[in-house]
Design a protein around this motif. Structure first.
Motif, PDB file in Angstrom:
ATOM      1  N   ARG A 120       0.819  -1.389   0.109  1.00 38.18           N
ATOM      2  CA  ARG A 120       0.083   0.166   0.177  1.00 38.18           C
ATOM      3  C   ARG A 120       0.916   1.177   0.058  1.00 38.18           C
ATOM      4  N   ALA A 121       1.953   1.217   0.818  1.00 37.84           N
ATOM      5  CA  ALA A 121       2.859   2.481   0.650  1.00 37.84           C
ATOM      6  C   ALA A 121       3.612   2.723  -0.404  1.00 37.84           C
ATOM      7  N   LEU A 122       3.942   1.577  -1.130  1.00 35.24           N
ATOM      8  CA  LEU A 122       4.484   1.688  -2.644  1.00 35.24           C
ATOM      9  C   LEU A 122       3.546   2.189  -3.576  1.00 35.24           C
ATOM     10  N   ILE A 123       2.407   1.749  -3.515  1.00 33.92           N
ATOM     11  CA  ILE A 123       1.288   2.326  -4.307  1.00 33.92           C
ATOM     12  C   ILE A 123       0.903   3.706  -4.232  1.00 33.92           C
ATOM     13  N   ALA A 124       0.816   4.139  -3.024  1.00 34.32           N
ATOM     14  CA  ALA A 124       0.656   5.529  -2.599  1.00 34.32           C
ATOM     15  C   ALA A 124       1.630   6.501  -3.188  1.00 34.32           C
ATOM     16  N   ALA A 125       3.035   6.216  -2.755  1.00 36.34           N
ATOM     17  CA  ALA A 125       4.172   6.799  -3.291  1.00 36.34           C
ATOM     18  C   ALA A 125       4.084   7.015  -4.608  1.00 36.34           C
ATOM     19  N   ARG A 126       3.967   5.804  -5.413  1.00 33.65           N
ATOM     20  CA  ARG A 126       3.864   6.187  -6.773  1.00 33.65           C
ATOM     21  C   ARG A 126       2.969   6.810  -7.475  1.00 33.65           C
ATOM     22  N   ASP A 127       1.552   6.669  -6.868  1.00 37.35           N
ATOM     23  CA  ASP A 127       0.537   7.358  -7.161  1.00 37.35           C
ATOM     24  C   ASP A 127       0.845   9.043  -7.215  1.00 37.35           C
ATOM     25  N   ALA A 128       1.439   9.130  -6.147  1.00 33.57           N
ATOM     26  CA  ALA A 128       1.920  10.842  -6.007  1.00 33.57           C
ATOM     27  C   ALA A 128       3.299  10.948  -6.420  1.00 33.57           C
ATOM     28  N   ASP A 129       3.747  10.296  -7.212  1.00 29.53           N
ATOM     29  CA  ASP A 129       4.871  10.602  -8.015  1.00 29.53           C
ATOM     30  C   ASP A 129       6.038  11.005  -7.279  1.00 29.53           C
ATOM     31  N   VAL A 130       6.177  10.179  -6.110  1.00 31.12           N
ATOM     32  CA  VAL A 130       7.226  10.359  -5.137  1.00 31.12           C
ATOM     33  C   VAL A 130       7.878   8.946  -5.003  1.00 31.12           C
ATOM     34  N   ALA A 131       9.298   8.821  -5.033  1.00 33.88           N
ATOM     35  CA  ALA A 131      10.032   7.657  -5.243  1.00 33.88           C
ATOM     36  C   ALA A 131      10.125   7.062  -4.027  1.00 33.88           C
ATOM     37  N   PRO A 132       9.761   5.792  -3.917  1.00 30.95           N
ATOM     38  CA  PRO A 132       9.817   5.154  -2.567  1.00 30.95           C
ATOM     39  C   PRO A 132      11.165   4.547  -2.561  1.00 30.95           C
ATOM     40  N   LEU A 133      11.528   4.439  -1.296  1.00 29.86           N
ATOM     41  CA  LEU A 133      12.999   3.975  -0.758  1.00 29.86           C
ATOM     42  C   LEU A 133      12.770   3.026   0.551  1.00 29.86           C
ATOM     43  N   ILE A 134      12.846   1.781   0.328  1.00 28.46           N
ATOM     44  CA  ILE A 134      12.681   0.882   1.414  1.00 28.46           C
ATOM     45  C   ILE A 134      13.782   0.573   2.393  1.00 28.46           C
ATOM     46  N   VAL A 135      13.956   0.770   3.358  1.00 30.54           N
ATOM     47  CA  VAL A 135      14.979   0.446   4.489  1.00 30.54           C
ATOM     48  C   VAL A 135      14.531  -0.628   5.377  1.00 30.54           C
ATOM     49  N   LEU A 136      15.482  -1.564   5.647  1.00 28.45           N
ATOM     50  CA  LEU A 136      15.517  -2.572   6.603  1.00 28.45           C
ATOM     51  C   LEU A 136      16.456  -2.404   7.756  1.00 28.45           C
ATOM     52  N   ASN A 137      15.501  -2.042   8.723  1.00 24.97           N
ATOM     53  CA  ASN A 137      16.396  -1.810  10.065  1.00 24.97           C
ATOM     54  C   ASN A 137      16.698  -3.004  10.935  1.00 24.97           C
TER      55      ASN A 137
ATOM     56  N   ALA B  74      -3.338  -0.970 -11.541  1.00 30.19           N
ATOM     57  CA  ALA B  74      -2.426  -2.042 -12.104  1.00 30.19           C
ATOM     58  C   ALA B  74      -1.012  -1.236 -12.586  1.00 30.19           C
ATOM     59  N   SER B  75      -1.337   0.190 -13.012  1.00 26.10           N
ATOM     60  CA  SER B  75      -0.066   0.881 -13.429  1.00 26.10           C
ATOM     61  C   SER B  75       0.933   1.318 -12.369  1.00 26.10           C
ATOM     62  N   LEU B  76       0.218   1.037 -11.038  1.00 32.86           N
ATOM     63  CA  LEU B  76       1.114   1.453  -9.970  1.00 32.86           C
ATOM     64  C   LEU B  76       1.585   0.295  -9.100  1.00 32.86           C
ATOM     65  N   MET B  77       1.452  -0.829  -9.764  1.00 36.06           N
ATOM     66  CA  MET B  77       2.252  -1.981  -9.062  1.00 36.06           C
ATOM     67  C   MET B  77       3.117  -2.544 -10.132  1.00 36.06           C
ATOM     68  N   PRO B  78       4.408  -2.408 -10.172  1.00 36.05           N
ATOM     69  CA  PRO B  78       5.326  -2.713 -11.214  1.00 36.05           C
ATOM     70  C   PRO B  78       5.436  -4.014 -12.011  1.00 36.05           C
TER      71      PRO B  78
ATOM     72  N   ALA C 125      13.104  -7.669  -7.014  1.00 42.80           N
ATOM     73  CA  ALA C 125      12.892  -8.041  -8.270  1.00 42.80           C
ATOM     74  C   ALA C 125      12.065  -7.108  -9.235  1.00 42.80           C
ATOM     75  N   MET C 126      11.214  -6.548  -8.331  1.00 40.70           N
ATOM     76  CA  MET C 126      10.255  -5.381  -9.198  1.00 40.70           C
ATOM     77  C   MET C 126      10.926  -4.080  -9.267  1.00 40.70           C
ATOM     78  N   GLY C 127      11.968  -4.071  -8.866  1.00 44.47           N
ATOM     79  CA  GLY C 127      12.980  -2.914  -9.092  1.00 44.47           C
ATOM     80  C   GLY C 127      12.966  -1.746  -8.032  1.00 44.47           C
ATOM     81  N   GLU C 128      12.631  -2.327  -6.650  1.00 39.50           N
ATOM     82  CA  GLU C 128      12.466  -1.375  -5.603  1.00 39.50           C
ATOM     83  C   GLU C 128      14.036  -1.281  -4.914  1.00 39.50           C
ATOM     84  N   THR C 129      14.271  -0.202  -4.472  1.00 40.16           N
ATOM     85  CA  THR C 129      15.692  -0.085  -3.988  1.00 40.16           C
ATOM     86  C   THR C 129      15.369  -0.456  -2.445  1.00 40.16           C
ATOM     87  N   VAL C 130      16.212  -1.643  -1.774  1.00 38.36           N
ATOM     88  CA  VAL C 130      16.002  -2.040  -0.571  1.00 38.36           C
ATOM     89  C   VAL C 130      17.419  -1.507   0.237  1.00 38.36           C
TER      90      VAL C 130
END
Ligand SMILES: Nc1nc2c(ncn2[C@@H]2O[C@H](COP(=O)(O)OP(=O)(O)OP(=O)(O)O)[C@@H](O)[C@H]2O)c(=O)[nH]1
Ligand SMILES: [Zn+2]
Length: 313
Positions: free
Chosen positions: A109-126, A252-256, A146-151
């Motif tokens: 959901r967070a990834l979809i919302a970011a992409r919808d707002a044209d804001v780049a998502p960055l995933i960080v695992l702490n 669909a266009s917001l889920m790579p 695999a779908m192109g997100e940065t982690v």
């Protein structure tokens, strides 16, 4: 007073950035770094953190007279509706941790919302020091890589030789980054490392805006550098974006991983749920690369968004 005298005594309006908000109270930073407590002039000038605004002095406070066009606008999910959260953010840092265990649905959901707002998502695992939970969580993030997100791995509060802060820094430089994540992932620990005086600053802002220390819905924009080019936006207690403003057909266009199969369906208006000749469904595992769980999530979200489009549905 003549009309002429009136216009000459009107204080000139100046440009500024909203750097903090506690409900309707806003703090605007002028070009020279001065900070002024401001109020909106009316409904049309209800600014949010990150907004560029025109404001006019009014006593020792200010009145916001105009909001400049926004590069981006993120919304938060409330119990009942979506509310604006921050404007002009370039990136959202989605903070996960080895513990608490993250939810694929929340992350999606967070990834979809970011992409919808044209804001780049960055995933960080702490919490890289928490093993084997960290390695397990890192594995669970493989489909997202695999779908192109940065982690990026991080260990912001643990005592390890490489805490990952150095590798994180280039991703923050020259951008405004909003931090989000579930309770306990380490958001405050990260903010306090990036902005050593953050807690004291927030208390000072709270005093300046005359709000109590128990105010929960506040958002703060912190500069990370002298040049004021890089910023981190903190909104404590913010866990989930609002999605209900998104048109279901856009989903669909917001889920790579789903978007990768668009264009090949038999029907141009295919919703990729039960239509024959659907290229998305043809891509489902084991025949294709698409995870059935992601497709199920797509369907559930599609229904949710479709319901949200019908106000009385
Ligand atoms: N082991 C370990 N613990 C960490 C790490 N980073 C943060 N913590 C701990 O995790 C707990 C939660 O950290 P916070 O920074 O308060 O988390 P938060 O996301 O701000 O939580 P909320 O304020 O509830 O939203 C604290 O006890 C931290 O000390 C880490 O890298 N490793
Ligand atoms: Zn289709």
């Amino acid at each position: 007073m003549s009309a002429h005298a009136h216009t000459t005594t009107l204080p000139a309006s100046a440009c500024g950035r909203v750097v903090a908000s506690y409900g309707r109270h806003l703090l605007v930073e002028a070009d020279d770094g001065r900070r002024v407590r401001c109020h909106p002039r009316g409904k049309r000038t209800e600014a949010v953190v990150g907004d560029w605004v025109d404001w006019q002095p009014s006593g020792d406070e200010g009145v916001i007279t105009a909001i400049h066009p926004r590069r981006s606008l993120l919304r938060r999910q409330d119990e009942l509706r979506t509310k604006t959260l921050a404007a002009n953010v370039d990136q959202v840092l989605i903070m996960l941790a080895a513990e608490p265990v993250f939810s694929d649905e929340h992350l999606s959901r967070a990834l979809i919302a970011a992409r919808d707002a044209d804001v780049a998502p960055l995933i960080v695992l702490n919490k890289r020091d928490v093993q084997p939970a960290f390695d397990e969580a890192w594995q669970r993030l493989e489909p997202y890589r695999a779908m192109g997100e940065t982690v990026l791995p991080l260990c912001v509060g643990g005592a390890v030789p490489d805490d990952g802060m150095e590798a994180l820094w280039p991703h923050l430089q020259g951008r405004a980054t909003l931090v989000m994540g579930a309770s306990g992932v380490g958001k405050s620990t990260l903010i306090n490392r990036l902005v050593p005086g953050a807690q004291a600053q927030t208390q000072a802002i709270s005093r300046a805006l005359g709000t109590g220390r128990h105010t929960t819905t506040h958002t703060t924009w912190y500069w990370l550098d002298e040049a004021r080019r890089s910023a981190i936006v903190d909104s404590p207690g913010f866990h989930a974006f609002g999605l209900h403003h998104i048109e279901p057909r856009r989903l669909a266009s917001l889920m790579p991983d789903i978007a990768a199969h668009l264009g090949g369906c038999r029907f141009a208006n295919c919703t990729h749920r039960q239509e024959p000749g659907c290229a998305v469904r043809a891509a489902l595992a084991p025949q294709g690369p698409l995870s059935p769980r992601r497709w199920q999530l797509y369907q559930a979200l599609y229904d949710e968004l479709a319901r949200a489009q019908q106000p009385y549905g």
